[in-house]
Design a protein around this motif. Structure first.
Motif, mmCIF file in Angstrom:
data_model
loop_
_atom_site.group_PDB
_atom_site.id
_atom_site.type_symbol
_atom_site.label_atom_id
_atom_site.label_comp_id
_atom_site.label_asym_id
_atom_site.label_seq_id
_atom_site.Cartn_x
_atom_site.Cartn_y
_atom_site.Cartn_z
ATOM 1 N N UNK A 95 -9.647 0.506 2.640
ATOM 2 C CA UNK A 95 -8.717 -0.627 2.683
ATOM 3 C C UNK A 95 -7.290 -0.116 2.802
ATOM 4 N N UNK A 96 -6.536 -0.724 3.693
ATOM 5 C CA UNK A 96 -5.092 -0.495 3.695
ATOM 6 C C UNK A 96 -4.452 -1.752 3.125
ATOM 7 N N UNK A 97 -3.918 -1.671 1.899
ATOM 8 C CA UNK A 97 -3.375 -2.879 1.279
ATOM 9 C C UNK A 97 -2.074 -3.330 1.943
ATOM 10 N N UNK A 98 -1.684 -4.573 1.603
ATOM 11 C CA UNK A 98 -0.476 -5.146 2.206
ATOM 12 C C UNK A 98 0.756 -4.334 1.832
ATOM 13 N N UNK A 99 0.830 -3.942 0.562
ATOM 14 C CA UNK A 99 1.965 -3.136 0.133
ATOM 15 C C UNK A 99 1.486 -1.758 -0.289
ATOM 16 N N UNK A 100 2.196 -0.742 0.180
ATOM 17 C CA UNK A 100 1.778 0.621 -0.131
ATOM 18 C C UNK A 100 2.868 1.340 -0.907
#
Ligand SMILES: Nc1ncnc2c1ncn2[C@@H]1O[C@H](COP(=O)(O)OP(=O)(O)O)[C@@H](O)[C@H]1O
Ligand SMILES: [Mg+2]
Lengths: 274, 351
Positions: A95-100
């Motif tokens: 998963x690439x989250x919305x905020x990193x």
């Protein structure tokens, strides 16, 4: 920009299926996603569209077991993800989250190396596949020249590609991306979408949240429209994107045309519905 | 363009077989070797300076069990224990600081700042002034450290990413604990208050000799644990969602780091009293050496040990024959150093 991914062997993973059954997700006492049963097609790009706050991120986090369901299941290859060891799930789903948020001073290559974490262990800190996987990720995301650059010296588009490259290095058949293009200008958006199409053609199932309907239609095989935590339409972009649906989702009315090249819908003359 | 960003390449040694192997960052090994040499140098310097000066080569001879027996007695029996106590507690404070900063994702969030030192001190003072508890001051310091941590987590809202709430809760606990210590001291006879004094400023002169090897053992265990667990601790600079995506459990990792940090702090306060600034300055120094990359846990431990040994040396010599407690030296020297570091590098304030 020339893409070098064709110059080396691709690292295809076997297909995996992702689905939910009567999935319920809540924030505290507030139900966000209600009784969702959905299947994400294998090896295809699925986009989730819907207004802000309708529960897209919550759903993606639920799919990635970051958010525990209050009822129902998320299943990978028919098995409940909460019954599979977390490390095993991490070998199936990224998963690439919305905020990193990244460690200070980390370079592109070091970031990508973290993607190998699920394939390593305390006493197996380096596998034979790691170097190849990292190289493949760097090439696919077209970052080979930037490998040793600190992440915080990159442009927004390059940085987003680096994060996606970290997911690529994880070598999972399933990839979830939460608004991977929202902060990017048009050129960088296309760069990222092209990369996502490449990944899909190599056999990954991609599920992403996208705000731009025209882009979502052009780059996805499958669309899911969400409102208030429910799915109100699913299918091919052509079938899903209709004037009544856009009115229901966003309260807008517009003219719909067919893209002469791709045959996908284009929105024109967008205005508030009266 | 690449020459703009030199030195970012790290080389790593891969040791072992296909199935069983470990990766060792060569940069870290070299850095820690250099720091160890500096630590040995500081230790020998501190051993040689005192009421009687012993030249460094004599000190080394004595440590190796050679030379005349008078010097051997002076170095090995009279002076060495204090230096070892400084090394162990300095390493413990600093390692604990680096761990806690990493958990809170905030480089001000050391155990001292979040009230653990003060609480340990208050419990130790309570024991010295005899409010009817049968535990020794050292044990009480440990109990105090654990209590403060539990409170900070309870008030600060669990071990989430809410670094600031946690810090503010800790500040409150620290302030209350400090006030309790003062109150206790003001209520007892001056001789009893004097006996409790070393606990309130931080000093290596009031230590319990028997405890020194234990402190060394615990610090060594913690350093080894950190070497093994760095691979997981490093993940804490990512968002929780990324840690979970990579197949790990952020709260478990945090819990481990906090337990090690609090145990180290509790034991160190039990030995030397609160010397919280080491926990701020030690990791800062280690990060400077590590060029602000990665998570320099071992370097933090060594830097803390160097700082403690040197601060104790300064405290013993600067106003000789009067001895300044090491806690006062670290406050006077470390405070400005820290401010300088914080204003010099505003960009790297995320950790
Ligand atoms: N951490 C949270 N705590 C409480 N409510 C939240 C939290 N995150 C999101 N929400 C709420 O859940 C709803 C869905 O949020 P989200 O899934 O982020 O929407 P989207 O990604 O579609 O914009 C919103 O109404 C939001 O206010
Ligand atoms: Mg969202």
């Amino acid at each position: 920009m020339t893409r070098s991914s064709t110059h080396h062997s691709s690292r295809v993973q076997p297909l995996s299926s992702l689905s939910t059954e009567h999935l319920k997700l809540a924030h505290g006492a507030r139900d966000i996603v209600h009784d969702l049963t959905v299947h994400f097609p294998e090896g295809k790009v699925t986009s989730i569209v819907g207004p802000n706050g309708c529960g897209k991120s919550t759903l993606l986090n639920g799919l990635a077991r970051i958010h525990k369901p209050t009822a129902g299941d998320v299943k990978i290859d028919g098995k409940d993800i909460h019954s599979i060891a977390s490390k095993k799930v991490a070998q199936k789903l990224a998963l690439l989250p919305q905020e990193t948020l990244a460690p200070d001073g980390i370079t592109v290559k070091e970031l990508i190396r973290f993607g190998r974490h699920p394939h390593q262990g305390l006493l197996k800190q380096w596998g034979m596949n790691d170097a190849d996987a990292i190289k493949f990720a760097l090439n696919s995301a077209n970052l080979s020249d930037l490998a040793d650059r600190p992440l915080d010296t990159l442009s927004g588009g390059q940085r987003q590609r680096a994060w996606i490259a970290m997911c690529i290095a994880q070598e999972t058949p399933l990839l979830l991306l939460d608004e991977p293009t929202s902060a990017l200008d048009l050129g960088h958006q296309i760069e990222v979408f092209d990369l996502i199409r490449d990944l899909s053609s190599e056999g990954k199932s991609v599920v992403m949240v996208v705000h731009d309907i025209t882009m979502a239609a052009r780059y996805s095989d499958h669309l899911i429209a969400m409102k208030g935590g429910n799915i109100i339409a699913t299918g091919s972009p052509k079938d899903v994107i209709t004037q009544p649906l856009l009115k229901e989702l966003y309260g807008i009315q517009c003219d719909l045309f067919e893209d002469p090249k791709t045959g996908t819908p284009i929105l024109l003359n967008v205005q508030r519905a009266s | 363009m690449n020459h703009f960003f030199p030195h970012y390449q790290t080389t790593a040694w891969k040791i072992g077989s296909r199935q069983l192997n470990v990766v060792i960052e060569s940069d870290a090994v070299i850095r820690n070797l250099i720091l160890t040499v500096l630590l040995l140098g500081s230790g020998i310097l501190s051993l040689s300076i005192g009421t009687v000066y012993v030249s460094p080569d004599q000190v080394i001879k004595a440590l190796l069990g050679e030379g005349d027996s008078m010097t051997q007695f002076l170095i090995n029996d009279l002076r060495l224990n204090r230096i070892l106590a400084g090394i162990y507690t300095g390493a413990a404070f600093s390692l604990a600081g680096c761990l806690m900063q990493n958990v809170a994702r905030n480089r001000l969030a050391t155990p001292g700042i979040i009230g653990i030192d003060n609480a340990a001190m208050a419990f130790a003072v309570a024991s010295v002034v005899g409010i009817g508890i049968s535990l020794s001051p050292s044990h009480m310091a440990l109990v105090g450290a654990a209590t403060a941590t539990a409170l900070a987590f309870a008030i600060g809202g669990g071990s989430g990413t809410r670094g600031y709430r946690f810090i503010v809760a800790g500040l409150g606990i620290g302030a209350v604990s400090g006030a309790v210590s003062q109150l206790l001291l003001s209520q007892v006879h001056i001789d009893v208050a004097n006996a409790a004094y070393p606990w309130t400023v931080g000093s290596l002169s009031g230590r319990d000799e028997e405890q020194v090897p234990w402190m060394g053992f615990i610090t060594l265990l913690a350093v080894i644990a950190c070497i093994i667990l760095t691979r997981y601790f490093r993940l804490l600079s990512f968002a929780d969602s990324v840690i979970i995506t990579l197949g790990q459990k952020p709260n478990q990792i945090r819990f481990l780091a906090v337990v090690i940090s609090v145990t180290l702090t509790g034991f160190a306060v039990a030995m030397s009293g609160p010397i919280g600034l080491i926990a701020l300055v030690g990791p800062e120094m280690a990060r400077t050496f590590a060029k602000h990359k990665g998570l320099p846990l071992v370097s933090s431990a060594i830097c803390g040990a160097i700082l403690m040994v040197l601060a104790d040396l300064v405290g013993r010599t600067i106003l000789s024959p009067i001895e300044l407690p090491v806690g006062i030296v670290t406050a006077v020297v470390g405070g400005p150093y820290l401010i300088w570091i914080l204003i010099r590098k505003p960009k790297q304030s995320s950790l």
